[in-house]
Each structure stands twice: as structure tokens, then as C-alpha cells.
Motif scaffolding. Structure first.
Motif, short mmCIF file in Angstrom:
data_model
loop_
_atom_site.label_atom_id
_atom_site.label_comp_id
_atom_site.label_asym_id
_atom_site.label_seq_id
_atom_site.Cartn_x
_atom_site.Cartn_y
_atom_site.Cartn_z
N LEU A 256 71.47 74.13 83.95
CA LEU A 256 70.64 73.09 83.32
C LEU A 256 69.39 73.67 82.66
O LEU A 256 68.74 72.99 81.88
N GLY A 257 69.03 74.89 83.00
CA GLY A 257 67.82 75.49 82.44
C GLY A 257 66.59 75.27 83.28
O GLY A 257 65.46 75.39 82.79
N VAL A 258 66.77 74.95 84.56
CA VAL A 258 65.64 74.76 85.47
C VAL A 258 64.93 76.09 85.64
O VAL A 258 65.55 77.10 85.96
N ARG A 259 63.60 76.07 85.39
CA ARG A 259 62.81 77.31 85.46
C ARG A 259 61.77 77.29 86.56
O ARG A 259 61.22 78.33 86.90
N THR A 260 61.45 76.12 87.07
CA THR A 260 60.39 76.00 88.06
C THR A 260 60.73 74.88 89.03
O THR A 260 61.57 74.03 88.75
N MET A 261 60.09 74.90 90.17
CA MET A 261 60.26 73.86 91.17
C MET A 261 58.94 73.14 91.37
O MET A 261 57.91 73.81 91.39
N PRO A 262 58.93 71.86 91.49
CA PRO A 262 60.06 70.97 91.35
C PRO A 262 60.38 70.69 89.88
O PRO A 262 59.52 70.85 89.02
N THR A 263 61.61 70.31 89.63
CA THR A 263 62.03 69.85 88.31
C THR A 263 62.80 68.55 88.50
O THR A 263 63.65 68.45 89.38
N VAL A 264 62.48 67.56 87.66
CA VAL A 264 63.14 66.27 87.72
C VAL A 264 64.13 66.18 86.56
O VAL A 264 63.75 66.38 85.40
N VAL A 265 65.38 65.87 86.90
CA VAL A 265 66.46 65.79 85.92
C VAL A 265 67.03 64.38 85.97
O VAL A 265 67.33 63.86 87.06
N VAL A 266 67.15 63.74 84.82
CA VAL A 266 67.75 62.40 84.74
C VAL A 266 69.02 62.49 83.91
O VAL A 266 68.98 62.92 82.75
N ASN A 267 70.11 62.11 84.53
CA ASN A 267 71.42 62.12 83.86
C ASN A 267 71.70 63.45 83.15
O ASN A 267 72.17 63.49 82.03
N GLY A 268 71.37 64.55 83.84
CA GLY A 268 71.67 65.87 83.32
C GLY A 268 70.66 66.46 82.35
O GLY A 268 70.86 67.55 81.83
N GLN A 269 69.54 65.76 82.11
CA GLN A 269 68.51 66.23 81.18
C GLN A 269 67.19 66.43 81.92
O GLN A 269 66.74 65.53 82.64
N ILE A 270 66.56 67.58 81.73
CA ILE A 270 65.26 67.83 82.34
C ILE A 270 64.22 66.90 81.70
O ILE A 270 64.12 66.85 80.48
N VAL A 271 63.48 66.17 82.55
CA VAL A 271 62.44 65.29 82.03
C VAL A 271 61.04 65.70 82.48
O VAL A 271 60.07 65.41 81.78
N PHE A 272 60.92 66.35 83.63
CA PHE A 272 59.63 66.84 84.11
C PHE A 272 59.82 68.17 84.82
O PHE A 272 60.77 68.34 85.58
N GLU A 273 58.89 69.09 84.59
CA GLU A 273 58.87 70.36 85.32
C GLU A 273 57.53 70.48 86.00
O GLU A 273 56.49 70.22 85.39
N GLY A 274 57.54 70.90 87.26
CA GLY A 274 56.30 71.05 88.01
C GLY A 274 55.81 69.73 88.58
O GLY A 274 56.54 68.74 88.63
N ARG A 275 54.56 69.73 89.01
CA ARG A 275 53.96 68.55 89.65
C ARG A 275 53.95 67.36 88.69
O ARG A 275 53.63 67.51 87.52
N ILE A 276 54.32 66.20 89.21
CA ILE A 276 54.22 64.98 88.42
C ILE A 276 53.23 64.05 89.11
O ILE A 276 52.93 64.21 90.28
N ASN A 277 52.74 63.07 88.35
CA ASN A 277 51.83 62.09 88.94
C ASN A 277 52.55 60.74 89.04
O ASN A 277 53.68 60.59 88.59
N ALA A 278 51.86 59.76 89.61
CA ALA A 278 52.48 58.45 89.84
C ALA A 278 52.89 57.76 88.55
O ALA A 278 53.94 57.12 88.48
N ALA A 279 52.10 57.91 87.50
CA ALA A 279 52.44 57.29 86.21
C ALA A 279 53.72 57.90 85.62
O ALA A 279 54.57 57.17 85.09
N GLN A 280 53.87 59.20 85.73
CA GLN A 280 55.08 59.85 85.24
C GLN A 280 56.30 59.40 86.07
O GLN A 280 57.35 59.11 85.51
N ALA A 281 56.13 59.33 87.36
CA ALA A 281 57.23 58.90 88.23
C ALA A 281 57.62 57.47 87.91
O ALA A 281 58.81 57.13 87.90
N ALA A 282 56.67 56.61 87.61
CA ALA A 282 56.95 55.21 87.29
C ALA A 282 57.79 55.08 86.02
O ALA A 282 58.61 54.16 85.90
N ARG A 283 57.63 56.00 85.07
CA ARG A 283 58.42 55.95 83.84
C ARG A 283 59.90 56.18 84.10
O ARG A 283 60.74 55.80 83.30
N LEU A 284 60.24 56.78 85.23
CA LEU A 284 61.64 57.03 85.55
C LEU A 284 62.40 55.75 85.84
O LEU A 284 63.62 55.70 85.73
#
Length: 82
Positions: free
Chosen positions: A52-80
Motif C-alpha cells: 500500500l505504500g505505508v511509510r510510517t506508523m500510524p497510517t490510516v487507510v480507507v478502502n485501500g487508500q492512504i488518507v492519513f500518515e502519523g498522528r491525527i487529531n479529532a477533526a481529521q478522525a471525524a472526517r472519516l
């Protein structure tokens, strides 16, 4: 009817990864999305992460596509949940 999103959190099991996993689960709990932790301490997960091309932890993947790499905040998580 829209299919449920599959959200994978690629994790090393560290506190930052656990925080991200908790944020994601709390943010999408009501939308019915499937949330899966992918611990990259297992060989199978490492192979999939590389594909998938994951380069760092944590990485959030939605339906096979990377959407966030590294630390996320509550607003970013809510967009999921959209």
C-alpha cells in the motif's frame, strides 16, 4: 445504498498508534464503518503495508487508500465518518 467503508489503522502498537486507533473508532462508531487494527509486528501485515505504500506508523487507510500518515487529531478522525 452506499457500502460501508473499511478503515484500517496500520499500527506498531505504541501509545501514539493506540491513540489514533481510539480516535478513529470513537469518530466512526455511529456510521457503521468497519475499523481494523493492522499490527505491523506480523509478517503478513508488513507485506500488505509495503504494497500500500505505508511509510510510517500510524497510517490510516480507507478502502485501500492512504488518507492519513502519523498522528491525527479529532477533526481529521471525524472526517472519516463521511
Amino acid at each position: 445504498m452506499k457500502a460501508k467503508n473499511r478503515i484500517e489503522v496500520f499500527s506498531a502498537g505504541c501509545p501514539l498508534c493506540n491513540e489514533t486507533l481510539t480516535l478513529v473508532k470513537n469518530s466512526v462508531g455511529a456510521c457503521g464503518c468497519e475499523v481494523v487494527e493492522r499490527r505491523c509486528t506480523e509478517a503478513e501485515c508488513c507485506t500488505e503495508a509495503k504494497e500500500l505504500g505505508v511509510r510510517t506508523m500510524p497510517t490510516v487507510v480507507v478502502n485501500g487508500q492512504i488518507v492519513f500518515e502519523g498522528r491525527i487529531n479529532a477533526a481529521q478522525a471525524a472526517r472519516l465518518a463521511r
